[in-house]
Design a protein around this motif. Structure first.
Motif, PDB file in Angstrom:
ATOM      1  N   HIS A 184       4.666   7.664  -8.903  1.00  0.00           N
ATOM      2  CA  HIS A 184       5.527   7.730 -10.081  1.00  0.00           C
ATOM      3  C   HIS A 184       5.617   6.337 -10.700  1.00  0.00           C
ATOM      4  O   HIS A 184       4.995   5.385 -10.212  1.00  0.00           O
ATOM      5  N   GLY A 209      12.814  -5.926  -8.421  1.00  0.00           N
ATOM      6  CA  GLY A 209      13.884  -4.924  -8.513  1.00  0.00           C
ATOM      7  C   GLY A 209      13.294  -3.524  -8.673  1.00  0.00           C
ATOM      8  O   GLY A 209      12.073  -3.334  -8.659  1.00  0.00           O
ATOM      9  N   TRP A 210      14.176  -2.563  -8.859  1.00  0.00           N
ATOM     10  CA  TRP A 210      13.733  -1.164  -8.959  1.00  0.00           C
ATOM     11  C   TRP A 210      13.751  -0.669 -10.390  1.00  0.00           C
ATOM     12  O   TRP A 210      14.554  -1.143 -11.210  1.00  0.00           O
ATOM     13  N   LEU A 211      12.954   0.299 -10.669  1.00  0.00           N
ATOM     14  CA  LEU A 211      13.108   1.080 -11.898  1.00  0.00           C
ATOM     15  C   LEU A 211      14.205   2.085 -11.604  1.00  0.00           C
ATOM     16  O   LEU A 211      14.153   2.805 -10.605  1.00  0.00           O
ATOM     17  N   HIS A 226       6.293   3.180  -8.534  1.00  0.00           N
ATOM     18  CA  HIS A 226       5.135   2.604  -7.843  1.00  0.00           C
ATOM     19  C   HIS A 226       4.279   1.805  -8.827  1.00  0.00           C
ATOM     20  O   HIS A 226       3.797   0.711  -8.528  1.00  0.00           O
ATOM     21  N   ASP A 267      13.233  -2.873  -1.388  1.00  0.00           N
ATOM     22  CA  ASP A 267      13.539  -1.977  -0.267  1.00  0.00           C
ATOM     23  C   ASP A 267      12.640  -2.211   0.939  1.00  0.00           C
ATOM     24  O   ASP A 267      12.969  -1.786   2.044  1.00  0.00           O
ATOM     25  N   ILE A 268      11.493  -2.868   0.745  1.00  0.00           N
ATOM     26  CA  ILE A 268      10.613  -3.075   1.901  1.00  0.00           C
ATOM     27  C   ILE A 268      10.459  -4.567   2.228  1.00  0.00           C
ATOM     28  O   ILE A 268       9.510  -4.949   2.893  1.00  0.00           O
ATOM     29  N   LYS A 324      17.919   4.504  -8.065  1.00  0.00           N
ATOM     30  CA  LYS A 324      16.506   4.168  -7.906  1.00  0.00           C
ATOM     31  C   LYS A 324      15.643   5.397  -8.177  1.00  0.00           C
ATOM     32  O   LYS A 324      15.944   6.487  -7.688  1.00  0.00           O
ATOM     33  N   ILE A 333       0.878  -1.177   0.000  1.00  0.00           N
ATOM     34  CA  ILE A 333       0.000   0.000   0.000  1.00  0.00           C
ATOM     35  C   ILE A 333       0.916   1.228   0.000  1.00  0.00           C
ATOM     36  O   ILE A 333       1.952   1.250   0.656  1.00  0.00           O
ATOM     37  N   TYR A 338       2.307   5.224   0.122  1.00  0.00           N
ATOM     38  CA  TYR A 338       2.179   6.433   0.934  1.00  0.00           C
ATOM     39  C   TYR A 338       1.584   7.542   0.077  1.00  0.00           C
ATOM     40  O   TYR A 338       2.178   7.890  -0.952  1.00  0.00           O
ATOM     41  N   ASP A 349      -1.384   3.700   2.348  1.00  0.00           N
ATOM     42  CA  ASP A 349      -0.834   3.659   3.699  1.00  0.00           C
ATOM     43  C   ASP A 349      -0.883   5.110   4.181  1.00  0.00           C
ATOM     44  O   ASP A 349       0.044   5.883   3.943  1.00  0.00           O
TER      45      ASP A 349
HETATM   46  N1  MSP Z   1       3.776   2.209   2.528  1.00  0.00           N
HETATM   47  C1  MSP Z   1       4.910   1.373   2.382  1.00  0.00           C
HETATM   48  C2  MSP Z   1       4.474  -0.033   2.037  1.00  0.00           C
HETATM   49  C3  MSP Z   1       3.581  -0.688   3.047  1.00  0.00           C
HETATM   50  S1  MSP Z   1       3.054  -2.264   2.503  1.00  0.00           S
HETATM   51  C4  MSP Z   1       2.420  -2.961   3.867  1.00  0.00           C
HETATM   52  C5  MSP Z   1       5.789   1.921   1.251  1.00  0.00           C
HETATM   53  N2  MSP Z   1       5.200   2.746   0.399  1.00  0.00           N
HETATM   54  S2  MSP Z   1       5.917   3.473  -0.841  1.00  0.00           S
HETATM   55  O1  MSP Z   1       4.898   4.290  -1.432  1.00  0.00           O
HETATM   56  O2  MSP Z   1       7.090   4.142  -0.381  1.00  0.00           O
HETATM   57  O3  MSP Z   1       6.418   2.343  -1.808  1.00  0.00           O
HETATM   58  C6  MSP Z   1       5.523   1.401  -2.322  1.00  0.00           C
HETATM   59  C7  MSP Z   1       6.189   0.464  -3.284  1.00  0.00           C
HETATM   60  O4  MSP Z   1       6.719   1.155  -4.402  1.00  0.00           O
HETATM   61  C8  MSP Z   1       7.339  -0.339  -2.694  1.00  0.00           C
HETATM   62  O5  MSP Z   1       7.207  -1.701  -3.076  1.00  0.00           O
HETATM   63  C9  MSP Z   1       8.546   0.238  -3.357  1.00  0.00           C
HETATM   64  O6  MSP Z   1       9.561  -0.709  -3.487  1.00  0.00           O
HETATM   65  C10 MSP Z   1       7.962   0.597  -4.701  1.00  0.00           C
HETATM   66  N3  MSP Z   1       8.821   1.528  -5.392  1.00  0.00           N
HETATM   67  C11 MSP Z   1       9.079   2.830  -5.096  1.00  0.00           C
HETATM   68  N4  MSP Z   1      10.025   3.288  -5.964  1.00  0.00           N
HETATM   69  C12 MSP Z   1      10.378   2.311  -6.832  1.00  0.00           C
HETATM   70  C13 MSP Z   1      11.211   2.218  -7.943  1.00  0.00           C
HETATM   71  N5  MSP Z   1      11.956   3.210  -8.365  1.00  0.00           N
HETATM   72  N6  MSP Z   1      11.210   1.041  -8.637  1.00  0.00           N
HETATM   73  C14 MSP Z   1      10.413  -0.021  -8.278  1.00  0.00           C
HETATM   74  N7  MSP Z   1       9.643   0.033  -7.222  1.00  0.00           N
HETATM   75  C15 MSP Z   1       9.655   1.160  -6.442  1.00  0.00           C
HETATM   76  O7  MSP Z   1       6.943   1.561   1.194  1.00  0.00           O
END
Ligand code: MSP
Length: 478
Positions: free
Chosen positions: A16, A277-279, A19, A249-250, A285, A8, A10, A47
């Protein structure tokens, strides 16, 4: 039935592409299960508590609740733009979620894993995480709190990972988590004294300036957030046949805190986790705080939703990081346009000229084995390999069909011979369209509609890119 979840998000800012990546992976897997005749349930959501969101709200001069209400609408719009077919959208400020989180809290308390103490150490608000050393952005915290006896679960967690290596994918991530657990787990502070969160009745503390009135603690936002998987589950209670999709990362929160909480609640079966993985943008990242984000709208305006989904699955295995630069995008999108786009377009034009055709069974090898190959991919368990094989299987079928049409040259033939070629190829394309729907629901629906109306309407290209974008010189995608 399988339950698939995204993290979920933030709502501290707009989403972006990073996400969007988590959501697209989860949605393709969800639709793939359905294609193979399985029942699948997909949840996502917001969240909404914690310091990070409260801070974002304060910069807009709105209350946190007003702020998250506005962003929730934007997020839901984006999900439909990305063709995500969600069964449950969780908001952690909703009444039903707060009830679930407090029910979990009560059970933890009853099982004796919570105790009062004082936390003194670093906290990093941008990650909503406690950390052991001063890292950029960390602030020093000293507060009365409630601890969760995480250290008591160290051996049980290790045992769980040793017994069933398939809990975490990729396996390299599972090994890292095991190393982390072996290095020693400390009890976790599960309350905050900040205001924006779920208030925990009966857990009063005196205020910091020793004001005799006592106030309630708020729940640590990660405990609040992880319990969303119960709120959003298809059964409304904990559902073990679950696959949590999340960024690497989480992983720690999902692979250590979450199973430990489930163990404390008395469960003996645990969800599967896939850490993708990440974009990456310009080597790092994609992240708002680094300032290198691409909005989904920027990508969509140039390439469209089908290209975005195609790119996410075909560019790299999802367990790896993926650099989003124009050269990469161009290569992958050209495959989509000249492969799938061209196949459908030239076949449909021939059929339209003919005035319609009844499809016949296509016996090309890659077509007759298409469904079973996809089912085999789904049995792989490792979501990264499953998605990769799925994409490759579609491409093989697309190539064989394209070759069949080029070799048999229906445009040079006449009468029955021409009809037979077209009917055979159409049978194959229809099979391919059905199987490619989890990847590109919009394009496949458009192709199918054109097939249905072939005797009335002239087919139009479905995969269209901004030619300037695809032929522009190499440059970072901004
Ligand atoms: N709120 C927490 C998650 C709680 S789940 C019980 C959180 N939120 S977040 O908005 O920061 O990130 C959500 C998701 O987006 C995460 O899985 C994170 O890894 C993903 N990503 C954020 N930036 C990213 C990239 N650049 N590339 C791939 N995924 C990325 O963490």
């Amino acid at each position: 039935m399988i339950y698939i979840s995204t993290p979920i998000f933030y709502p501290n800012d707009e989403l972006h592409l990073g996400h969007g990546y988590s959501m697209i992976i989860a949605d393709v897997l969800h639709r793939l299960h359905k294609l193979c005749g399985k029942t699948s349930w997909l949840s996502t959501g917001l969240d909404e508590h914690g310091q990070k969101v409260a801070k974002a709200a304060s910069t807009t001069c709105r209350s946190p609740q007003e702020h998250v209400d506005i962003l929730a609408q934007l997020f839901q719009k984006l999900y439909s733009t990305l063709d995500i077919s969600v069964d449950f959208f969780v908001r952690t400020t909703s009444e039903n979620h707060q009830r679930t989180a407090l029910m979990v809290w009560d059970k933890l308390q009853q099982s004796g894993v919570l105790y009062k103490g004082e936390y003194e150490g670093w906290y990093i608000p941008s990650d909503e995480a406690f950390c052991t050393e001063k890292i950029p952005g960390a602030i020093w915290n000293k507060e009365q709190c409630v601890f969760f006896r995480l250290s008591a679960f160290q051996d049980k967690l290790l045992e769980m990972y040793e017994q069933d290596p398939r809990v975490v994918y990729p396996l390299s991530a599972r090994n890292e988590i095991m190393e982390l657990i072996k290095s020693g787990l400390q009890d976790l502070c599960v309350t905050r004294t900040t205001d924006w969160g779920i208030k925990i009745p009966g857990t009063t503390r005196t205020t910091n300036n020793n004001d005799p009135t006592s106030i309630e603690y708020t729940m640590y936002v990660w405990i609040d957030a992880l319990t969303n998987y119960i709120t959003a589950s298809p059964s409304g209670s904990y559902y073990p046949q679950t696959l949590h999709i999340l960024g690497k990362d989480i992983l720690r929160f999902h692979a250590i805190y979450w199973p430990a909480i489930l163990m404390a609640l008395g469960y003996t079966e645990f969800p599967r986790l896939f850490a993708h993985g990440w974009l990456i943008q310009n080597g790092t990242k994609m992240s708002k705080s680094i300032g290198n984000v691409i909005s989904p709208q920027t990508f969509l305006a140039r390439f469209g939703i089908d290209a975005l989904r195609y790119f996410c699955i075909r560019s790299k295995r999802a367990a790896n990081d993926m650099e989003l630069d124009w050269d990469n995008v161009k290569t992958v999108c050209e495959e989509l346009k000249s492969g799938f786009g061209n196949l459908c377009q030239r076949l449909l034009i021939q059929i339209h000229k003919q005035g319609g055709i009844v499809p016949q069974k296509c016996t090309l090898k890659s077509i007759t084995t298409l469904k079973s190959s996809i089912e085999n991919s789904l049995h792989l368990k490792d979501p990264s390999e499953c998605l990769w094989n799925y994409g490759a299987t579609l491409v093989d079928a697309m190539k064989e069909l394209n070759k069949y049409i080029s070799d048999s040259e229906p445009w040079k033939k006449e009468g029955d011979e021409r009809s037979e070629i077209l009917a055979f190829a159409l049978g194959g394309v229809q099979e391919l369209i059905q199987c490619a729907t989890p990847l590109m629901p919009s394009a496949c629906a458009k192709w199918q509609k054109q097939i249905d109306n072939i005797d009335q309407e002239k087919p139009r290209p479905v995969i269209i890119f901004d030619e300037q974008a695809i032929h522009s010189p190499s440059q970072p995608c901004t």
